[in-house]
Design a protein around this motif. Structure first.
Motif, PDB file in Angstrom:
ATOM      1  N   LEU A  44       8.087  -6.913  11.099  1.00  0.00           N
ATOM      2  CA  LEU A  44       7.445  -5.988  10.167  1.00  0.00           C
ATOM      3  C   LEU A  44       6.668  -4.921  10.929  1.00  0.00           C
ATOM      4  O   LEU A  44       6.692  -3.732  10.567  1.00  0.00           O
ATOM      5  CB  LEU A  44       6.501  -6.744   9.226  1.00  0.00           C
ATOM      6  N   ASP A  45       5.987  -5.332  11.970  1.00  0.00           N
ATOM      7  CA  ASP A  45       5.210  -4.397  12.780  1.00  0.00           C
ATOM      8  C   ASP A  45       6.112  -3.330  13.392  1.00  0.00           C
ATOM      9  O   ASP A  45       5.747  -2.147  13.482  1.00  0.00           O
ATOM     10  CB  ASP A  45       4.466  -5.169  13.867  1.00  0.00           C
ATOM     11  N   GLU A  48       2.135   3.234   6.612  1.00  0.00           N
ATOM     12  CA  GLU A  48       2.132   3.674   5.208  1.00  0.00           C
ATOM     13  C   GLU A  48       2.944   2.715   4.345  1.00  0.00           C
ATOM     14  O   GLU A  48       2.521   2.332   3.250  1.00  0.00           O
ATOM     15  CB  GLU A  48       2.698   5.086   5.098  1.00  0.00           C
ATOM     16  N   GLN A  49       4.105   2.313   4.831  1.00  0.00           N
ATOM     17  CA  GLN A  49       4.938   1.373   4.079  1.00  0.00           C
ATOM     18  C   GLN A  49       4.245   0.024   3.941  1.00  0.00           C
ATOM     19  O   GLN A  49       4.250  -0.581   2.866  1.00  0.00           O
ATOM     20  CB  GLN A  49       6.296   1.205   4.767  1.00  0.00           C
ATOM     21  N   MET A  50       3.651  -0.460   5.029  1.00  0.00           N
ATOM     22  CA  MET A  50       2.978  -1.760   4.958  1.00  0.00           C
ATOM     23  C   MET A  50       1.769  -1.718   4.027  1.00  0.00           C
ATOM     24  O   MET A  50       1.505  -2.678   3.300  1.00  0.00           O
ATOM     25  CB  MET A  50       2.578  -2.233   6.360  1.00  0.00           C
ATOM     26  N   LEU A  96       1.267  -4.086   0.851  1.00  0.00           N
ATOM     27  CA  LEU A  96       0.017  -4.840   0.711  1.00  0.00           C
ATOM     28  C   LEU A  96      -0.650  -4.532  -0.626  1.00  0.00           C
ATOM     29  O   LEU A  96      -1.136  -5.451  -1.317  1.00  0.00           O
ATOM     30  CB  LEU A  96      -0.922  -4.507   1.864  1.00  0.00           C
ATOM     31  N   ALA A  97      -0.645  -3.278  -1.021  1.00  0.00           N
ATOM     32  CA  ALA A  97      -1.246  -2.889  -2.301  1.00  0.00           C
ATOM     33  C   ALA A  97      -0.523  -3.548  -3.466  1.00  0.00           C
ATOM     34  O   ALA A  97      -1.148  -3.990  -4.445  1.00  0.00           O
ATOM     35  CB  ALA A  97      -1.217  -1.365  -2.449  1.00  0.00           C
ATOM     36  N   TRP A  98       0.804  -3.638  -3.374  1.00  0.00           N
ATOM     37  CA  TRP A  98       1.579  -4.296  -4.432  1.00  0.00           C
ATOM     38  C   TRP A  98       1.217  -5.774  -4.537  1.00  0.00           C
ATOM     39  O   TRP A  98       0.947  -6.290  -5.622  1.00  0.00           O
ATOM     40  CB  TRP A  98       3.079  -4.145  -4.177  1.00  0.00           C
ATOM     41  N   TYR A  99       1.184  -6.465  -3.405  1.00  0.00           N
ATOM     42  CA  TYR A  99       0.934  -7.911  -3.429  1.00  0.00           C
ATOM     43  C   TYR A  99      -0.505  -8.261  -3.814  1.00  0.00           C
ATOM     44  O   TYR A  99      -0.783  -9.425  -4.103  1.00  0.00           O
ATOM     45  CB  TYR A  99       1.307  -8.544  -2.094  1.00  0.00           C
ATOM     46  N   GLU A 136      12.915  -1.875  -5.174  1.00  0.00           N
ATOM     47  CA  GLU A 136      13.793  -0.719  -4.970  1.00  0.00           C
ATOM     48  C   GLU A 136      13.077   0.452  -4.299  1.00  0.00           C
ATOM     49  O   GLU A 136      13.731   1.392  -3.843  1.00  0.00           O
ATOM     50  CB  GLU A 136      14.365  -0.251  -6.312  1.00  0.00           C
ATOM     51  N   SER A 137      11.757   0.399  -4.231  1.00  0.00           N
ATOM     52  CA  SER A 137      10.995   1.490  -3.625  1.00  0.00           C
ATOM     53  C   SER A 137      11.256   1.550  -2.129  1.00  0.00           C
ATOM     54  O   SER A 137      11.792   0.605  -1.529  1.00  0.00           O
ATOM     55  CB  SER A 137       9.502   1.298  -3.884  1.00  0.00           C
ATOM     56  N   ASP A 138      10.866   2.664  -1.522  1.00  0.00           N
ATOM     57  CA  ASP A 138      11.065   2.816  -0.076  1.00  0.00           C
ATOM     58  C   ASP A 138      10.385   1.688   0.685  1.00  0.00           C
ATOM     59  O   ASP A 138      11.002   1.040   1.542  1.00  0.00           O
ATOM     60  CB  ASP A 138      10.505   4.167   0.374  1.00  0.00           C
ATOM     61  N   ALA A 139       9.124   1.416   0.363  1.00  0.00           N
ATOM     62  CA  ALA A 139       8.380   0.376   1.072  1.00  0.00           C
ATOM     63  C   ALA A 139       8.917  -1.006   0.740  1.00  0.00           C
ATOM     64  O   ALA A 139       9.093  -1.851   1.630  1.00  0.00           O
ATOM     65  CB  ALA A 139       6.889   0.459   0.716  1.00  0.00           C
TER      66      ALA A 139
END
Length: 272
Positions: free
Chosen positions: A90-91, A97-99, A103-106, A235-238
């Motif tokens: 992941l790193d 920005e994607q991470m 994180l905001a979603w979870y 489906e989003s970019d992140a």
């Protein structure tokens, strides 16, 4: 392919070597916020169980030997190493920005609710419930929006694709065990590996239905609107980058040790 029945896509699609010491705290935070830790923890036991049951059903080995071999298999897979690989990948594979988006979603109430449902569905106790309730759930949701959303979910989550890859990993583990047990009297591991890979198309057809059953079971308490929100994240970019990296990372972590299982079993079955 008898061990296939022991591979539970309800676990496989949720989702997903060492050397993450330099990985960013952000990647670690993403893993902590997601259900990856708890779901990945099931993988060694799942691989071991699939191979143990396959050996027993083959009738080629005594139950005690099958149990002992499954222990060797289980020890070949490390939850800590799987997690470390995911954090490192992941790193490397996602931008900050994607991470931060993942994180905001979870950290949303919906994502937390979904994570709890996915972890619960990944437990061994849930596997029999998925199988027992599959027919009723299929009838209940036939033609519904929930059923129609599955194709989008499957593409976005890479559910069936990941389930097939993990099923093949279990089959390769079984092949490695059988090759070690047979010695020079049967097909080599490479021959068995080629045979298994040639059956990928057939496996996909068999696994796809099981993945659908797992989807209906896992998300049965969610509204269609909530499912759409989840799919839109995937489906989003992140979300897409996150899913791709996690599934690839986990598959590599559980596939790479398979060949080493054979050499360990040779030493076990032929001491001295």
């Amino acid at each position: 392919m008898r061990a296939l029945s022991q591979v539970k896509p309800a676990l496989l699609f949720l989702l997903l070597v060492c050397g993450s010491a330099t990985a960013s705290p952000l990647a670690d935070s993403v893993v902590r916020a997601s259900p990856i830790d708890e779901v990945a923890a099931q993988y060694p036991a799942m691989m071991s169980q699939g191979i143990r049951e396959g050996l027993k059903q083959s009738g080629r080995v005594e139950p005690f030997v099958a149990n002992t071999i499954s222990s060797v298999v289980s020890n070949a897979f490390s939850v800590a190493e799987i997690r470390a690989q995911v954090v490192e990948d992941l790193d490397r594979g996602l931008s900050d920005e994607q991470m931060n988006s993942v994180l905001a979603w979870y950290e949303t109430p919906l994502a937390e609710k979904i994570s709890r449902a996915e972890v619960a569905a990944s437990s061994p106790a849930a596997w029999k419930e998925v199988e027992a309730g599959a027919s009723a759930l299929q009838d209940k949701y036939e033609g519904s929006e929930r059923a129609k959303l599955f194709a989008r979910f499957d593409r976005a989550s890479r559910a069936t694709e990941s389930a097939v890859d993990t099923t093949i990993a279990v089959q390769l583990g079984l092949a490695s065990a059988m090759a070690a047990f047979n010695g020079n009297k049967g097909p080599t591991f490479e021959q068995l590996q080629q045979k298994i890979e040639n059956q990928r198309g057939m496996l996909r057809g068999m696994v796809a239905q099981q993945v659908y059953d797992g989807y209906l079971y896992t998300y049965q308490d969610f509204t269609s609107s909530e499912l759409r929100d989840y799919i839109e994240f995937l489906e989003s970019d992140a979300g897409s980058a996150f899913t791709r990296v996690v599934t690839n990372s986990i598959q590599r972590s559980i596939t790479d040790p398979v060949e080493s299982v054979g050499s360990q079993l040779v030493r076990f079955l032929n001491p001295g």
